[in-house]
Design a protein around this motif. Structure first.
Motif, PDB file in Angstrom:
ATOM      1  N   PHE A   1       0.857  -1.204   0.000  1.00 46.70           N
ATOM      2  CA  PHE A   1       0.000   0.000   0.000  1.00 46.70           C
ATOM      3  C   PHE A   1       0.884   1.242   0.000  1.00 46.70           C
ATOM      4  N   VAL A   2       0.293   2.304  -0.444  1.00 46.81           N
ATOM      5  CA  VAL A   2       0.935   3.615  -0.379  1.00 46.81           C
ATOM      6  C   VAL A   2      -0.066   4.559   0.256  1.00 46.81           C
ATOM      7  N   HIS A   3       0.240   4.935   1.464  1.00 44.63           N
ATOM      8  CA  HIS A   3      -0.696   5.746   2.219  1.00 44.63           C
ATOM      9  C   HIS A   3      -0.451   7.234   1.970  1.00 44.63           C
ATOM     10  N   SER A   4      -1.533   7.977   1.922  1.00 46.80           N
ATOM     11  CA  SER A   4      -1.418   9.432   1.925  1.00 46.80           C
ATOM     12  C   SER A   4      -2.685  10.009   2.503  1.00 46.80           C
ATOM     13  N   ARG A   5      -2.548  10.842   3.501  1.00 39.27           N
ATOM     14  CA  ARG A   5      -3.725  11.458   4.079  1.00 39.27           C
ATOM     15  C   ARG A   5      -4.388  12.404   3.075  1.00 39.27           C
ATOM     16  N   SER A   6      -3.551  13.197   2.390  1.00 38.24           N
ATOM     17  CA  SER A   6      -4.124  14.234   1.527  1.00 38.24           C
ATOM     18  C   SER A   6      -4.660  13.682   0.207  1.00 38.24           C
ATOM     19  N   GLN A   7      -4.154  12.524  -0.226  1.00 43.26           N
ATOM     20  CA  GLN A   7      -4.519  12.034  -1.557  1.00 43.26           C
ATOM     21  C   GLN A   7      -5.282  10.705  -1.514  1.00 43.26           C
ATOM     22  N   ALA A   8      -5.694  10.298  -0.320  1.00 44.11           N
ATOM     23  CA  ALA A   8      -6.312   8.977  -0.168  1.00 44.11           C
ATOM     24  C   ALA A   8      -7.426   8.766  -1.191  1.00 44.11           C
ATOM     25  N   GLY A   9      -7.404   7.613  -1.817  1.00 39.45           N
ATOM     26  CA  GLY A   9      -8.442   7.272  -2.783  1.00 39.45           C
ATOM     27  C   GLY A   9      -8.067   7.572  -4.223  1.00 39.45           C
ATOM     28  N   LYS A  10      -7.159   8.501  -4.433  1.00 43.54           N
ATOM     29  CA  LYS A  10      -6.765   8.847  -5.804  1.00 43.54           C
ATOM     30  C   LYS A  10      -5.701   7.876  -6.324  1.00 43.54           C
ATOM     31  N   PRO A  11      -5.673   7.692  -7.628  1.00 42.50           N
ATOM     32  CA  PRO A  11      -4.586   6.896  -8.205  1.00 42.50           C
ATOM     33  C   PRO A  11      -3.230   7.551  -7.920  1.00 42.50           C
ATOM     34  N   LEU A  12      -2.231   6.733  -7.696  1.00 37.11           N
ATOM     35  CA  LEU A  12      -0.871   7.271  -7.510  1.00 37.11           C
ATOM     36  C   LEU A  12      -0.503   8.186  -8.668  1.00 37.11           C
ATOM     37  N   THR A  13      -0.986   7.822  -9.867  1.00 40.82           N
ATOM     38  CA  THR A  13      -0.584   8.573 -11.066  1.00 40.82           C
ATOM     39  C   THR A  13      -1.247   9.942 -11.159  1.00 40.82           C
ATOM     40  N   ASP A  14      -2.219  10.214 -10.303  1.00 43.39           N
ATOM     41  CA  ASP A  14      -2.734  11.592 -10.261  1.00 43.39           C
ATOM     42  C   ASP A  14      -1.683  12.542  -9.701  1.00 43.39           C
ATOM     43  N   VAL A  15      -0.883  12.028  -8.799  1.00 45.83           N
ATOM     44  CA  VAL A  15       0.144  12.856  -8.159  1.00 45.83           C
ATOM     45  C   VAL A  15       1.490  12.663  -8.857  1.00 45.83           C
ATOM     46  N   HIS A  16       1.853  11.413  -9.072  1.00 45.64           N
ATOM     47  CA  HIS A  16       3.143  11.083  -9.699  1.00 45.64           C
ATOM     48  C   HIS A  16       2.864  10.721 -11.148  1.00 45.64           C
ATOM     49  N   LYS A  17       2.692  11.761 -11.967  1.00 46.15           N
ATOM     50  CA  LYS A  17       2.161  11.552 -13.324  1.00 46.15           C
ATOM     51  C   LYS A  17       3.139  10.852 -14.237  1.00 46.15           C
ATOM     52  N   ASP A  18       4.401  10.857 -13.875  1.00 45.27           N
ATOM     53  CA  ASP A  18       5.398  10.126 -14.650  1.00 45.27           C
ATOM     54  C   ASP A  18       5.233   8.616 -14.496  1.00 45.27           C
ATOM     55  N   LEU A  19       4.427   8.166 -13.537  1.00 45.80           N
ATOM     56  CA  LEU A  19       4.262   6.722 -13.324  1.00 45.80           C
ATOM     57  C   LEU A  19       3.105   6.137 -14.125  1.00 45.80           C
ATOM     58  N   ILE A  20       2.489   6.951 -14.957  1.00 45.52           N
ATOM     59  CA  ILE A  20       1.411   6.437 -15.815  1.00 45.52           C
ATOM     60  C   ILE A  20       1.906   5.201 -16.562  1.00 45.52           C
ATOM     61  N   GLY A  21       1.110   4.172 -16.525  1.00 41.00           N
ATOM     62  CA  GLY A  21       1.476   2.948 -17.225  1.00 41.00           C
ATOM     63  C   GLY A  21       2.265   1.976 -16.368  1.00 41.00           C
ATOM     64  N   GLU A  22       2.698   2.414 -15.200  1.00 39.75           N
ATOM     65  CA  GLU A  22       3.518   1.528 -14.373  1.00 39.75           C
ATOM     66  C   GLU A  22       2.793   1.015 -13.143  1.00 39.75           C
ATOM     67  N   THR A  23       1.704   1.654 -12.799  1.00 40.92           N
ATOM     68  CA  THR A  23       0.945   1.172 -11.651  1.00 40.92           C
ATOM     69  C   THR A  23      -0.487   1.687 -11.743  1.00 40.92           C
ATOM     70  N   LYS A  24      -1.410   0.885 -11.237  1.00 40.94           N
ATOM     71  CA  LYS A  24      -2.802   1.320 -11.144  1.00 40.94           C
ATOM     72  C   LYS A  24      -3.228   1.463  -9.691  1.00 40.94           C
ATOM     73  N   MET A  25      -2.275   1.367  -8.774  1.00 39.40           N
ATOM     74  CA  MET A  25      -2.594   1.500  -7.350  1.00 39.40           C
ATOM     75  C   MET A  25      -3.161   2.881  -7.038  1.00 39.40           C
TER      76      MET A  25
END
Lengths: 321, 321, 321, 321
Positions: C31-55
């Motif tokens: 898991f990757v926890h974030s209080r401020s971004q909970a529920g959003k795809p990791l790639t909403d914040v780390h946009k360079d990770l598009i295609g590498e994770t759907k977490m």
């Protein structure tokens, strides 16, 4: 293992080839040739590779390889192949402009996997596309392939300084380029021909009209292209078209958020973002000019030519910030 | 009007001299010489001056001037003066390293007004200080003049790329320098000798020990120097000492807030900020390397040599952002 | 497989942890926890990770993991551990400042493998060092360990903007920082304590005196530290000492050429270069502040704690240009 | 002397107004108002002005002035004028968007001297144009005025970060913006309306179609606009048209060499360069967004409104490098 050789390994693109191939699980680097640096450790030139290789630049081209990457600059590839008697069976991936345009005596396949994957898989010679060409062709491929590129396409695109190579010039001088921006070769950039050729070949006959305004940016890596043309598709239809087109292509992503160049720097990805306004369809396309625009795409082509999964060795850590 | 000539007007420092002198109310620019650009309009090289001058670079040195600025690079000034028979009475301001160090046969006055204003006023030949030297000497002058520079001084200072001139090298290449930082010539920068000479001359005898670590920064203009040494003065005493010392010097300001380089870019100012921690007195000094560190200081010297107010023509608009 | 969780995954360091762990052959990201971004795809914040994770960022901390990376900012780690009842056996790697200083009730091992590898291997809790601390400690470890750090050490070091995190402030604003340079917290940076503690612990007793002048540079990634001190060793002896010290440490290289920051950007390496001038030994140390200075070192520690080779998953492609 | 007041003097544009007006030979600065900084010295905010003024930001608007510059942000100007009972006879120069678009109850003259100089000379209220609008309108004015702007105009333009003001956002964060480039508001930037209005007013009736793709660049100051449209004129005719049009306008130059943004940074100039390729006329236009695109143009307008020469106080030293 694939035994690979690099001819012209001291430049930026040669360096990126090295960085990728040294970590590629199916590649053994047989030699890295450089006329100017022969005999010196690779790490004398590519100092970031300290600890990762003890190889030296070679003076000679070893005959016993499976694939040769030519990264010598424009004009030099053609000359090299004419003068050199290569063992038959060696596959060639050329990163210069020399073999990108189709002529009767040119048997190179144009190495844009998103357009010509099947031909690349069986090719023994591949001409790797130009960096601007890659960004712009990806933006227009689905339209062209669907016969929907019927109006003029307007392109403004901006590149990092590494696209100009290591040579010194006023426009690569830090004092000039830092915090600066300028146009060059408007309407007649040397990549226009290959762009028009590709779009015509995947499409329905006529060469499209492309108005292309290239810019030099105050950054080192990356290309952003903004491409628009009149199109009947609404945004939803356009997205479906693009998503369907790139479904089988692991490095191209149709994204929902407006992308910036740093999202792809140090990766082999291309991000495409679509906007529809009035009757204009705008496609924003971002790539790393040295990777998807050069060395990474060359390795992607190699993977295809040797029957490997397209993305082997290309899970690169983005630099992101 | 002062008739001024510039010898070597095509470089960065020559350009800054031009930009300042063209707007100086008491200066008439007689000629701007350049061997490499002779015959061309100044605006071919200094394109930002379009609309401000129609002068061309001259091939010859007009004899009928009141002052000559020599901005030809190190070594070239000495050679020029040896070979050239100048009319007597022409004042010389040399921006090279050639005459900064005192020797028995060197009759140039060292042109740091904050140290040697009286000598400059009556001088006919002035050797303009180096850029790093200016930033560092200003930081230590009050201590040295007060006989209080008795311990080692530790200096780390970072310069913009324009300090390296227009010549091309790996470290001025945009792709290399952008976002980068590095050291060069640690402990043996060529300005060390003039720094030690100046501090000794204003002080009480012995040459101070200066440990100087210069860095190349990812910016084009400006120098920041951080200088510290053991000192008995408390902060309040140190501030009083510095404020008193610079009271008569219109370009140096002892400021209360920690300064950054961009506060002085495109101006002739130097900002000094003092911090005391334990027994260490830290002085932060910022200047524009091309102005207070070169062309602006040269004009400041000219003003003094011709009896003008020190700051005439030097109210320059900061670029600020 | 090691099941890993990240607490605080939305920041720069959290992003780098992700980028490294997603490609780590022995790690499964639970898991990757974030209080401020909970529920959003990791790639909403780390946009360079598009295609590498759907977490997606999780709101909760899954109990069933082998290791937790805490990347929540200073103060928050201590609070989190106090409030949270973790399953016993979960290893902790904390990237904040909270547990770096030894106190009687602090059972964290200081996670600098080049100083404390054996303790790290058996530790269940590791406090990952600060970025400046890493660069400076590496520069002085061999001297300190040899009892040779007896004089004051003078340090000037400059950091990229990512060290300041995502928070907005005047000094992280592009219009301010671009092309700028400034000092901050001279002589009292918060990393000084851990630097002195480490050097004392590997050495022979007394705390060394460190004069530390930190600077903010006009770049995003990397730290360069210039460190010098009086030393009796000549250059050859010093090099031998350093090479011997780092022989068992795969990420630290004693290099012969003067390094620049971009040689290590996007890698977990540290380069050290030695210069001797008069009685002063100068060590130039460069690292990537987010990798060897944070996320990469955390993964290096994880590798050690789980008995893996120290460099597994850390063969990162340098960005180089 | 003209007594001038600035309302909203703490921002970037307010700062540039200050820098220009403090050196303007016919202006006396009566007050500089700022709600957020009232009472503080100007130099607390504009630290580059140390030594040039001891004024403080005022809380109140002094009634006894000849001209008021409103630099408060969009929306705030209209509100201010509604709430404030100004002495009659005070001229107003507004730098917001509030009064640029003509409506029946808007008696502001649009302050682009190159289009409406005569109206500005007799105006008591002037709405200063937007920065992108200035660059783009200048590029198309001669065509529009000649009735030759009949086809679509395609515009790609890139701006420095100072255009976004001091507010913090992801896209003004150094770690994000450094070395980056991105599009924003393609086809619907807020300046489009004033651009179309101006070109229509100087032309022959219909609103032109403008396709405008704005970009954010990795630099702080300047705008480059590349504008092209179908045109029958050959290059020579186009140059003649442009040269004739701008003959009476001292800040606009039709230049023979392809310009870059840094040629105009820190000046009030605009450079235009023309290229003809096939049937397309391309105009490259560069300005400093804060000067010709804001504060400098405001002072140019003031000069005209008070019967001064247009360029008084606007001979600014370019920063050039």
């Amino acid at each position: 293992m694939i035994r690979a050789g690099i001819v012209g390994g001291a430049g930026y693109v040669g360096g990126e080839l090295l960085r990728i191939l040294l970590n590629h699980p199916w590649v053994e680097l047989a030699f890295v040739h450089s006329r100017s640096q022969a005999g010196k450790p690779l790490t004398d030139v590519h100092k970031d590779l300290i600890g990762e290789t003890k190889m030296c630049f070679s003076e000679t081209i070893l005959p016993d390889v499976d694939v040769l990457f030519l990264s010598m600059g424009h004009g030099a590839s053609a000359e090299f192949l004419q003068k050199t008697n290569l063992k038959s069976g060696i596959k060639i991936i050329d990163l210069s402009r020399d073999f990108r345009l189709k002529t009767t005596d040119n048997d190179f396949v144009y190495g844009l996997p998103e357009a010509f994957k099947d031909q690349i898989k069986t090719a023994s010679k591949v001409a790797n596309p130009g960096c601007f060409a890659t960004a712009i062709e990806l933006a227009l491929l689905p339209l062209a392939a669907g016969g929907l590129l019927q109006a003029e396409a307007h392109v403004s695109a901006i590149t990092g300084s590494s696209g100009a190579g290591q040579a010194h010039s006023e426009t690569t001088h830090f004092t000039w380029r830092s915090g600066n921006v300028s146009l060059y070769k408007p309407f007649k950039h040397q990549h226009l021909e290959e762009i028009k050729q590709t779009l015509q070949r995947v499409g329905s006959g006529e060469q499209p009209v492309i108005r292309f305004v290239p810019m030099r940016g105050s950054f080192t890596r990356g290309i952003l292209a903004a491409v628009y043309t009149k199109a009947k598709l609404n945004l939803k239809e356009a997205r479906s078209l693009y998503e369907a087109y790139f479904l089988q292509h692991p490095f191209v992503f149709v994204v929902e958020a407006n992308p910036d160049v740093k999202q792809v720097v140090n990766t082999n990805k291309a991000l495409l973002h679509l906007i529809k306004e009035d009757d204009q369809l705008l496609i924003i396309s971002v790539i790393d000019n040295l990777i998807k625009g050069a060395a990474g795409q060359a390795v992607q082509n190699m993977n295809l030519m040797f029957g490997l999964a397209e993305n082997v060795g290309l899970h690169l850590k983005p630099s992101a910030y």
